[in-house]
Enzyme design. Structure first.
Site, PDB file in Angstrom:
ATOM      1  N   SER A   1      46.648  50.061  40.299  1.00  0.00           N
ATOM      2  CA  SER A   1      47.083  48.747  39.848  1.00  0.00           C
ATOM      3  C   SER A   1      48.456  48.754  39.196  1.00  0.00           C
ATOM      4  CB  SER A   1      46.059  48.116  38.903  1.00  0.00           C
ATOM      5  OG  SER A   1      46.271  46.726  38.832  1.00  0.00           O
TER       6      SER A   1
ATOM      7  N   ASP B   1      42.075  44.701  35.930  1.00  0.00           N
ATOM      8  CA  ASP B   1      43.319  45.477  35.974  1.00  0.00           C
ATOM      9  C   ASP B   1      44.167  45.264  34.728  1.00  0.00           C
ATOM     10  OD1 ASP B   1      42.434  46.282  38.435  1.00  0.00           O
ATOM     11  OD2 ASP B   1      43.792  44.979  39.568  1.00  0.00           O
TER      12      ASP B   1
ATOM     13  N   ALA C   1      47.950  54.464  45.306  1.00  0.00           N
ATOM     14  CA  ALA C   1      46.788  55.190  44.796  1.00  0.00           C
ATOM     15  C   ALA C   1      45.730  54.266  44.219  1.00  0.00           C
ATOM     16  CB  ALA C   1      47.226  56.208  43.750  1.00  0.00           C
TER      17      ALA C   1
END
Length: 383
Positions: A122, A168, A119
């Site tokens: 991360s 991230d 998705a």
């Protein structure tokens, strides 16, 4: 988590830690170019459990992997094939030891995840941070949050070999409920910006797998670096690509060439969009924020060329719905997911069924749709 650990190692863990996945809200491919980004830690993530061993053996299991990984602490090296998932925790261990953390004994390690696969949220950064916090808890290390971010990014850059920026790990570490994380990636400054009441995040996973994501990411990273070297000749005071103005990129388009000018224009305009979004958020102008999200996607689609038909379809359809402020791809691109910023009226079942039905009709794949909200950042689980 405890059941997986006990089933695998026949004992209870000594410590546990958690790190959330993240939504890249705005700032696509800007982080490694020194600009500003906005992200949200979500209320889904990864949990790691550890228990010390008396020898140098490291045993790692995952709820999503068939086989365990067994490796000697002093022989840690990157793995390939089905066990390559372990490179993220192994990379953290390797970098922490390299930077002077006294990790001298092996351990048993288990990881579970509530993040949807593929998705673009991360999971790798979440796994790295959860590992780092669990190791710190196990050994009694006191590590400042920003250093945790840097350690985990270094592990991904140098051990895993992915040239990612700091978005991230930074968002996962500094996330907070009802807040976006704003990162100035050049100075590595982290701030939290309140999310206006009444807005919702919806994620639409294309479930489209692209085979060349890593190489495409690296190609764009290289094009941005080359563009900055050229642009810096006329802007010697500039410290990064994101600090060049879009107007300068347009003026130097011929010297840059088509590909580099498109990549640089995306980055410089995207950095500007983040600053505009921060002002709009402070004023509660979700309509402006939404238009910036959609403009970001069009830039990814036309200039950075890291979108795909599935992502474009979802953005086209979502932005036609009442209650949707804006939508864009979230993450590296070439597949993955779209994030939509909506009001409370959007999430009715009829809307979601229509989007799903149209997507299946177009692509023969069922998208994964879920609602999420901004959640807490990474840390040890004290229970």
């Amino acid at each position: 988590m405890t059941s997986l650990f006990y089933k695998s190692f026949h004992r209870l863990p000594d410590v546990r830690a958690y790190a959330p996945g993240r939504i890249e809200f705005l700032g696509n491919h800007v982080d490694y170019n020194g600009g500003n980004v906005l992200g949200a830690a979500v209320d889904l993530g990864i949990e790691v459990a550890l228990a010390a061993r008396d020898d140098g053996e490291c045993r790692l299991v995952s709820d999503s992997a068939k086989d365990p990984v067994v490796i000697e602490l002093d022989r840690i090296a990157p793995l390939t094939g089905p066990v390559a998932w372990a490179n993220y925790p192994l990379g953290v261990i390797s970098i922490m030891r390299e930077e002077g953390f006294a990790i001298r004994r092996g351990f048993d390690f288990a990881v579970t995840s509530t993040l949807p696969a593929g998705a673009g949220m991360s999971s790798s950064a979440a796994l790295e941070l959860a590992t780092a916090y669990a190791l710190a808890a196990l050994h009694g290390f006191h590590v400042e949050r920003k250093r945790m971010v840097r350690l985990c990014r270094k592990a991904e850059n140098e051990f895993v070999g992915m040239p990612c920026g700091i978005l991230d790990q930074g968002v996962s570490a500094f996330g907070a409920p009802d807040h976006l994380v704003h990162i100035d990636c050049l100075t590595e400054t982290f701030n939290r910006t309140p999310i206006p009441a009444g807005c919702h995040f919806w994620m639409f996973n294309t479930n489209k797998k692209h085979a060349l994501v890593d190489s495409s990411y690296s190609e764009r990273h290289r094009a941005c670096s080359e563009a900055f070297r050229i642009l810096k000749r006329a802007n010697p005071g500039a410290r990064c690509l994101a600090h060049i103005s879009p107007e300068t990129v347009v003026k130097m388009r011929e010297e840059l060439g088509v590909e580099r000018s498109k990549r640089a224009l995306h980055v410089t305009e995207e950095n500007r969009r983040v600053i505009q979004a921060l002002h709009a958020l402070r004023g509660g102008r979700l309509d402006i924020v939404g238009s910036l999200l959609t403009a970001s996607h069009r830039s990814s689609q036309m200039l950075f060329e890291n979108s795909c038909d599935e992502l474009d379809h979802l953005v086209d359809r979502l932005t036609a719905f009442p209650g949707v402020y804006g939508a864009r791809l979230s993450g590296g691109g070439f597949g993955g997911a779209v994030v939509a910023l909506t009001d409370e009226t959007f999430g009715q079942e009829s809307n979601l069924k229509r989007i799903k039905s149209e997507y299946i009709s177009q692509f023969g794949i069922e998208p994964t749709i879920f609602h999420t909200r901004a959640g807490k950042g990474a840390g040890p689980i004290n229970a």
